[in-house]
Design an enzyme around this catalytic site. Structure first.
Site, PDB file in Angstrom:
ATOM      1  N   ASP A  96      42.234  66.331  48.598  1.00 14.69           N
ATOM      2  CA  ASP A  96      43.150  67.003  50.092  1.00 14.69           C
ATOM      3  C   ASP A  96      41.935  65.460  50.628  1.00 14.69           C
ATOM      4  OD1 ASP A  96      41.272  69.679  52.011  1.00 14.69           O
ATOM      5  OD2 ASP A  96      41.936  67.530  52.662  1.00 14.69           O
ATOM      6  N   ASP A 197      44.580  65.625  55.781  1.00 15.42           N
ATOM      7  CA  ASP A 197      43.580  66.192  56.749  1.00 15.42           C
ATOM      8  C   ASP A 197      43.717  65.410  58.357  1.00 15.42           C
ATOM      9  OD1 ASP A 197      40.905  67.536  57.344  1.00 15.42           O
ATOM     10  OD2 ASP A 197      40.250  65.728  57.871  1.00 15.42           O
ATOM     11  N   GLU A 239      47.686  68.292  57.799  1.00 17.02           N
ATOM     12  CA  GLU A 239      47.807  69.264  58.445  1.00 17.02           C
ATOM     13  C   GLU A 239      47.549  68.399  60.113  1.00 17.02           C
ATOM     14  OE1 GLU A 239      43.513  68.932  59.202  1.00 17.02           O
ATOM     15  OE2 GLU A 239      43.053  71.300  59.525  1.00 17.02           O
ATOM     16  N   HIS A 313      40.049  77.561  54.835  1.00 16.49           N
ATOM     17  CA  HIS A 313      38.846  77.433  55.181  1.00 16.49           C
ATOM     18  C   HIS A 313      38.451  76.974  56.309  1.00 16.49           C
ATOM     19  CE1 HIS A 313      39.816  74.064  55.577  1.00 16.49           C
ATOM     20  NE2 HIS A 313      38.950  72.539  55.569  1.00 16.49           N
ATOM     21  N   ASP A 314      38.881  77.502  57.409  1.00 15.33           N
ATOM     22  CA  ASP A 314      39.076  76.884  58.518  1.00 15.33           C
ATOM     23  C   ASP A 314      38.997  78.561  59.098  1.00 15.33           C
ATOM     24  OD1 ASP A 314      40.124  73.763  59.214  1.00 15.33           O
ATOM     25  OD2 ASP A 314      37.867  73.852  58.387  1.00 15.33           O
TER      26      ASP A 314
HETATM   27  O1  TEU Z   1      40.451  70.541  60.485  1.00 20.76           O
HETATM   28  C1  TEU Z   1      40.839  70.434  61.504  1.00 20.76           C
HETATM   29  C2  TEU Z   1      40.012  70.335  62.166  1.00 20.76           C
HETATM   30  O2  TEU Z   1      39.902  70.117  63.059  1.00 20.76           O
HETATM   31  C3  TEU Z   1      39.163  71.857  62.474  1.00 20.76           C
HETATM   32  O3  TEU Z   1      37.880  71.739  62.001  1.00 20.76           O
HETATM   33  C4  TEU Z   1      39.611  73.051  63.760  1.00 20.76           C
HETATM   34  O4  TEU Z   1      39.336  72.175  64.913  1.00 20.76           O
HETATM   35  C5  TEU Z   1      38.404  73.905  63.939  1.00 20.76           C
HETATM   36  O5  TEU Z   1      37.848  73.866  61.957  1.00 20.76           O
HETATM   37  C6  TEU Z   1      39.134  74.734  64.670  1.00 20.76           C
HETATM   38  O6  TEU Z   1      39.472  75.802  63.969  1.00 20.76           O
HETATM   39  C7  TEU Z   1      40.400  69.790  59.168  1.00 20.76           C
HETATM   40  C8  TEU Z   1      39.054  70.358  58.698  1.00 20.76           C
HETATM   41  O7  TEU Z   1      39.947  71.782  57.676  1.00 20.76           O
HETATM   42  C9  TEU Z   1      37.981  70.764  58.514  1.00 20.76           C
HETATM   43  O8  TEU Z   1      37.790  72.050  57.559  1.00 20.76           O
HETATM   44  C10 TEU Z   1      37.580  69.840  58.792  1.00 20.76           C
HETATM   45  O9  TEU Z   1      35.521  70.060  59.123  1.00 20.76           O
HETATM   46  C11 TEU Z   1      37.481  68.369  59.986  1.00 20.76           C
HETATM   47  O10 TEU Z   1      39.349  68.575  59.784  1.00 20.76           O
HETATM   48  C12 TEU Z   1      36.942  67.160  59.940  1.00 20.76           C
HETATM   49  O11 TEU Z   1      37.691  66.626  58.595  1.00 20.76           O
END
Ligand code: TEU
Ligand code: CA
Length: 539
Positions: A96, A197, A239, A313-314
């Site tokens: 990542d 990311d 992403e 994971h989000d």
């Molecule tokens: O996520 C980008 C992001 O914008 C997400 O946080 C999303 O907006 C939010 O979870 C709503 O679904 C990436 C990573 O996947 C996330 O885990 C990190 O928190 C974020 O970037 C910061 O690095």
């Protein structure tokens, strides 16, 4: 064909996958212990969420040293062992890459913060107050302002995420050079590539409050490709929450030498009120979902490459979000698997999706762990939202839903750890777990195992054209993949009601490839589908 075009990627959130040393936190040796399981599933690559040194303000997405392993996950020796043992099983390790921001404990930021004339000052984005206030009204994804005031130097620094995640200044060639060197350090270790990311946020135009898809985005990515990726046979996935078909083509058209593919999120935002946030809920409309997925299949299909996913994971767990984890958990989980894995692109499986793991509702904010959720709760309380409404939004969309420990069996803590897990295990682990799945030949696991095998063995699934059928049907999601003289037809009853339909006027009992029911054949001229019943036939 590139190796990642018929690969299936498995995402591991290391903190929650397998603890090996009894501290309640998943780790690298735990992953190594479970490689045989992943080999049995048949996946070819693991996307590893960050394992670098981090103070864990955002569970590792706040990196303080890109070339050191977080001690709670293990050592660089463990990392080298994982890369080697995975490679022996034909599994690539995708790291990542979090380079839109670092942790505020990274030594670059510690230096940058020292003084205005520090050599690292311009590694980050500092601005003077405007009329004694914040430089602009930009807000953070984790609530509040995106500007944090630093008393020492009398300036604000930008953080699009938490205040402990200062944004790097990609306009600075020294930053880009250091990032490329770090990437080559990892590529030289034999990793299989990078998930990048929020990579569409690295170019900004702050004077116009533009914080993604900025003017130099593709220039930076092409430079990165030139300086690192191009030297290796690796896969990259960006992403890009702000992606459109046009930018998706720019990112993934092989002739442009940028990325292999992107994660677009247009389908993921279909259950939020338009123009609001993910916490402002709206029921999913299947016709809209079909339209969006078909658009990405058809319009990106030839000049770019799709990633395919329901979970990460989000996001909340798909079987709870858009399926039915109470009365039709197995059927709807298999429906999502079959619907996704016959589409064009590279499929991603998020840990636990292959056994139908579900969301775990909380009653009180004290049960929440994720910074995004905790900040949201506080912000909305202050804005006067009612507590039950906020908890409902959190239970529907909160990121902790995806981060509960992997459920391996029905013994203590689901065999995730021998001590107390960092986040509690979903109580339904006694019936939803890997051991049960492997013993049950009709489990969701074996549906995934069969789908992964089919993709490896059938070029039609890699190269076939996609055509959506019945676009306006409110319950049926049906599509075809055609390649040379083969037609693969997928039909899903994406609803809780039995649905009958006819797809042809003469009886046609083609070869059944897979189904989530016990039916041995389907007559396309006279279909009666149970709730979530889904099948694929080959003509
Ligand atoms: O996520 C980008 C992001 O914008 C997400 O946080 C999303 O907006 C939010 O979870 C709503 O679904 C990436 C990573 O996947 C996330 O885990 C990190 O928190 C974020 O970037 C910061 O690095
Ligand atoms: Ca551990």
């Amino acid at each position: 064909m590139k190796w990642w075009q018929n690969a299936v990627v498995y995402q591991i959130y290391p903190r929650s996958f397998q603890d090996s040393n009894g501290d309640g936190i998943g780790d690298l040796q735990g992953i190594i212990k479970r490689l045989n399981y992943l080999e049995l599933l048949g996946i070819n690559a693991i996307w590893l969420s960050p394992v670098y040194q981090s103070p864990n303000d955002d569970n590792g997405y706040d990196i303080s040293n890109y070339q050191a392993i977080n001690a709670e996950f293990g050592t660089m020796k463990d990392m080298d062992e994982l890369i080697e043992k995975a490679r022996k099983k034909g599994i690539h390790i995708i790291m990542d890459l979090v380079v839109n921001h670092t942790s505020d404990e990274h030594n670059w930021f510690v230096e940058s913060k020292q003084s205005r004339d520090n050599e690292y000052r311009e590694y980050y984005i500092w601005r003077d107050p405007v009329d004694g206030k914040r430089p602009s009204d930009l807000t953070s994804s984790f609530s509040g302002s995106a500007w944090e005031f630093d008393e020492e130097s009398g300036q604000y620094y930008l953080h699009m995420f938490s205040k402990k995640q200062p944004d790097l200044n990609w306009e600075n060639p020294a930053v880009r050079k250091d990032i490329y060197e770090m990437m080559n350090f990892w590529l030289d270790k034999g990793i299989g590539g990078f998930r990048m990311d929020v990579i569409d946020q690295i170019s900004k135009d702050l004077e116009n409050n533009v914080t993604n898809n900025g003017p130099r985005l593709h220039e930076f990515i092409q430079e990165m490709n030139q300086e690192t990726i191009r030297q290796y046979d690796v896969m990259t996935v960006g992403e890009t929450w702000g992606a459109t078909i046009d930018s998706g083509k720019k990112f993934s058209d092989p002739k442009r030498n940028e990325l292999s593919m992107i994660f677009q999120f247009e389908h993921i935002t279909l259950d939020e009120q338009p123009g609001k946030s993910k916490w402002d809920l709206k029921p999913l409309n299947l016709v809209e979902l079909k339209k969006v997925l078909a658009k990405w299949q058809v319009e990106l299909g030839d000049s770019g490459w799709n990633s395919l996913f329901w979970n990460n994971h989000d996001t909340p767990r798909i079987v709870s979000r858009w399926g039915n984890d109470q009365n039709y958990r197995v059927e709807s989980a298999k429906m999502f698997a079959i619907l996704l894995h016959f589409m064009k692109g590279t499929p991603y499986i998020y840990q636990g999706e292959e056994i139908g793991m579900t969301n775990q509702p909380i009653k009180d904010i004290s049960e929440a762990s994720d910074i995004e959720t905790v900040n949201l709760y506080r912000e909305r309380l202050e804005l006067g939202y009612n507590k039950e409404e906020i908890i409902k939004s959190i239970n529907t969309k909160g990121r902790d839903n995806a981060r509960r420990p992997m459920q391996w069996d029905n013994t203590q803590q689901a065999d995730f750890t021998t001590s107390i897990p960092w986040l509690s295990v979903n109580p339904n682990y006694d019936r939803i777990n890997v051991k049960q799945a492997l013993e049950d030949k009709s489990s969701i696991f074996y549906t995934y195992q069969q789908l992964i095998k089919l993709r490896k063995e059938n070029p039609s699934l890699v190269f076939g054209d996609f055509k959506l059928l019945l676009p306006d049907h409110p319950a049926i999601f049906a599509y075809e993949r055609t390649y040379q003289n083969e037609t693969w037809l997928v039909v899903a009853n994406f609803s809780e009601e039995p649905t009958s339909l006819s797809l042809t006027d003469q009886s046609d009992k083609s070869q059944l490839i897979i189904s989530n029911s016990t039916r041995k054949s389907y007559d396309l001229s006279d279909l009666y589908l149970e709730p979530y019943e889904t099948f694929c036939i080959k003509k």
